[in-house]
Enzyme design. Structure first.
Site, short mmCIF file in Angstrom:
data_model
loop_
_atom_site.label_atom_id
_atom_site.label_comp_id
_atom_site.label_asym_id
_atom_site.label_seq_id
_atom_site.Cartn_x
_atom_site.Cartn_y
_atom_site.Cartn_z
N ASP A 84 -13.93 -31.52 75.01
CA ASP A 84 -14.42 -31.77 73.66
C ASP A 84 -15.94 -31.66 73.61
OD1 ASP A 84 -13.76 -32.88 70.91
OD2 ASP A 84 -15.25 -34.33 71.58
N GLU A 101 -14.61 -26.45 74.32
CA GLU A 101 -14.85 -26.41 72.88
C GLU A 101 -16.36 -26.24 72.70
OE1 GLU A 101 -14.67 -28.82 68.68
OE2 GLU A 101 -15.42 -29.74 70.50
C1 NOJ Z 1 -14.53 -32.07 68.30
C2 NOJ Z 1 -13.15 -32.47 67.90
O1 NOJ Z 1 -12.36 -31.31 67.74
C3 NOJ Z 1 -13.26 -33.26 66.64
O2 NOJ Z 1 -12.01 -33.53 66.08
C4 NOJ Z 1 -14.02 -34.54 66.95
O3 NOJ Z 1 -14.22 -35.24 65.74
C5 NOJ Z 1 -15.38 -34.23 67.57
N1 NOJ Z 1 -15.31 -33.25 68.61
C6 NOJ Z 1 -15.98 -35.48 68.18
O4 NOJ Z 1 -15.24 -35.86 69.31
#
Ligand code: NOJ
Length: 592
Positions: A242, A296
């Protein structure tokens, strides 16, 4: 609508050329014995590691299936639907965070990285789920969140209790200043700093309930490496990382320049990140069946993104440029071309993604005047032509399936679910909505529970007499249920099932590189291998098909053999040479 799948009469001569779609059923017959995991050392079906061309299905557990009737999806619900996922034809499941969480950000605020939220089940159940999925040939990827923890995480509680200047506070970014230490803004809106009772400020790039960790601290490194091993030892095949570009901050906490150069932003895409991921890769490589790291990384520069995919760093990253791209021939052509060009030098597979739990559902987005996605411009009440959006989403799905690399399917995308925009204020919980005072509609609308069966809410998401679902599916989703779509060959679900099976049979042959084909200004066309072509018509005039090509599948009905607007077709040419669609001056309305 009719899905066209043509079964070719003749077998192909070369082992490298597989346009014979009768192979499709053999590749993944739902009723067959569980197959061994493709791409693993034991398997030998394929000499490519599995993750290079996998189809990964994203499970948002809270909204997938509720087995215990409390209105919240759970692991037992996922286990009960594993046959559905096998029949869909996916290779792996990525689970959004399933850990204990106070839900300030729907699970991305984690209290314990080694446990399962009691609302979802237990660690034992997670282990059973991992092994049951594996028996069906499906791997598991878990979400790890290294940028921040919950404010209820033991480390943060200890930091608050220990007070200013304590070693416990050094795991976070605490500062003693009159006002916020700098002007950094939270991604969810407002200042990125919150003051605690003793007067110190702490950094949170997301919600105040998500304090950022300090990645210069050795405990933070050691803890996350241990978390990786914890899940890898339990048989998970990989992790989705993440906010992977945000972990490292410039310790001087300076303001970002107006237009920071590569690596110059104080908290995005900093060069020190690569050391972290090299360490993680070494851990992943230490397992007999290599574990996979998926980043991500929302980075606008494809070459900067590719630096994370060097052979000793992450395996793959989400392709957000493709996800955000408008439904436009030139824009998609450029996005595909630049992604492939940037990934090639590091020998990493590209990924193809059109939706996830953070963005507007494709059938809604593609049905608007502005078909691109951006968090900044997302507004509710935007006029939407759902029929048009669905048509384009079908075409986008088949386009994605034909591209080289791996692809992601977010639950409900295969059902063509629209964004839900009329969720009552008191039921919304996304911090993007809350912190923007409702200006940003937030992400609840793409997280509504899946409709499985029946003609009224909750459409089989929970059993009879269950508590109401945590978000209500709209009353008119009866035609979108899995049950309703399963028997309908024209449904979105049937398109995904058939398309994914065809994809698995690799009608382009093994490792077939993509070559763009000129088929006119409104047509995106590319060939792969000697006989396969994918063609997408964006223009209002139907495009005639080449006479010597068979249609393997089309996203929408053809018109007398021609490809209408917003339609993707996969073609296979009888001769061992990829078909070249009719040049623009021969494109007309006539069928062949
Ligand atoms: C990316 C995640 O996909 C999202 O859902 C989240 O709110 C943020 N990172 C913070 O963790």
């Amino acid at each position: 609508m009719r899905i066209v799948v043509k079964f070719l009469q003749s077998n192909v001569g070369s082992a490298n050329v597989r346009c014979d779609v009768t192979q499709v059923e053999l590749a993944r017959d739902p009723s067959s014995e569980p197959e061994s995991l493709p791409g693993s050392e034991a398997d030998g079906r394929d000499d490519q590691p599995w993750w290079r061309n996998a189809v990964v299905y994203q499970v948002y557990v809270r909204s997938f299936a509720d087995a215990n009737g409390d209105g919240v999806g759970d692991l037992a619900g996922v286990r009960s639907q594993l046959p559905y996922l096998r029949d869909l034809g996916v290779d792996a499941l990525w689970f959004n965070p399933w850990y204990p969480s106070p839900l300030a950000d729907n699970g991305y605020d984690i209290v314990d990285y080694r446990a399962i939220d009691p609302a979802f089940g237990t660690l034992d159940e997670a282990e059973q789920l991992i092994s049951e999925a594996r028996e069906l040939g499906i791997r598991t990827i878990v979400d790890v969140v290294p940028n921040h923890v919950s404010n209820e995480h033991p480390w943060f509680k200890a930091a608050l209790a220990a007070g200013p200047g304590s070693p416990e506070r050094e795991r976070f970014w605490f500062r003693t200043t009159e006002g916020p230490p700098n002007g950094w803004q939270s991604i969810f809106g407002g200042s990125a700093w919150t003051q605690v009772e003793d007067g110190e400020w702490y950094l949170h790039l997301f919600a105040p309930e998500q304090p950022d960790l300090n990645w210069t601290h050795p405990d933070v490194w050691a803890e996350h490496e241990d978390v990786l091993r914890f899940w890898f030892d339990r048989g998970v095949a990989g992790v989705r990382i993440d906010s992977a570009a945000l972990l490292v901050k410039d310790p001087t906490l300076r303001e970002p320049a107006d237009e920071p150069g590569p690596g110059e932003h104080p908290f995005q895409d900093r060069d020190e990140l690569h050391d972290i991921y090299r360490g993680w890769r070494a851990i992943a490589n230490g397992y007999p069946e290599q574990r996979v790291l998926v980043g991500e990384l929302w980075l606008p520069d494809a070459e900067r993104l590719a630096r994370y995919l060097r052979p000793d760093e992450l395996h793959t990253a989400f392709n957000f440029d493709f996800l955000s791209c408008p439904w436009d021939r030139d824009a998609l052509h450029a996005s595909i071309e630049s992604a492939l060009a940037a990934h090639a030098p590091v020998d990493a597979p590209t990924t193809w993604v059109i939706s996830n739990h953070d963005v507007t559902r494709p059938v809604t987005r593609y049905g608007r005047d502005d078909t691109s996605f951006s968090f900044q411009t997302k507004r509710e009440g935007t006029p939407t032509d759902l029929a048009r959006g669905t048509r384009r989403a079908r075409a986008a799905a088949l386009l994605s399936m034909a591209l080289p690399g791996s692809m992601y399917v977010y639950q409900g995308e295969e059902l063509g679910l629209p964004e839900v925009e009329d969720i009552p204020a008191e039921r919304r919980r996304d911090p993007m909505w809350i912190r923007s005072g409702g200006v940003d509609p937030g992400r609840d609308g793409c997280r509504v529970p899946l409709p499985w069966s029946g003609d009224k809410p909750p459409f089989g998401f929970s059993g009879p007499d269950a508590a109401p679902p945590w978000l209500d599916p709209p009353g008119n989703w009866g035609s979108l249920t899995v049950a309703a779509q399963t028997e309908d060959p024209a449904s979105m679900l049937s398109l995904y099932r058939t398309g994914l099976r065809l994809r698995r049979s690799a009608p382009w042959g093994r490792d077939a590189e993509l070559r763009f084909v000129d088929a006119g200004e409104n047509v995106l066309a590319f060939a792969r291998g000697e006989r396969f072509t994918c063609l997408v018509n964006f223009g209002s005039e139907p495009v005639a098909l080449p006479a010597d090509a068979d249609v393997l599948i089309a996203s929408n009905d053809l018109e007398g053999g021609a490809v209408p607007q917003d339609t993707t077709v996969w073609l296979c040419q009888a001769e061992a040479q990829a078909p070249t669609p009719a040049p623009p001056d021969r494109i007309g309305k006539e069928g062949r």
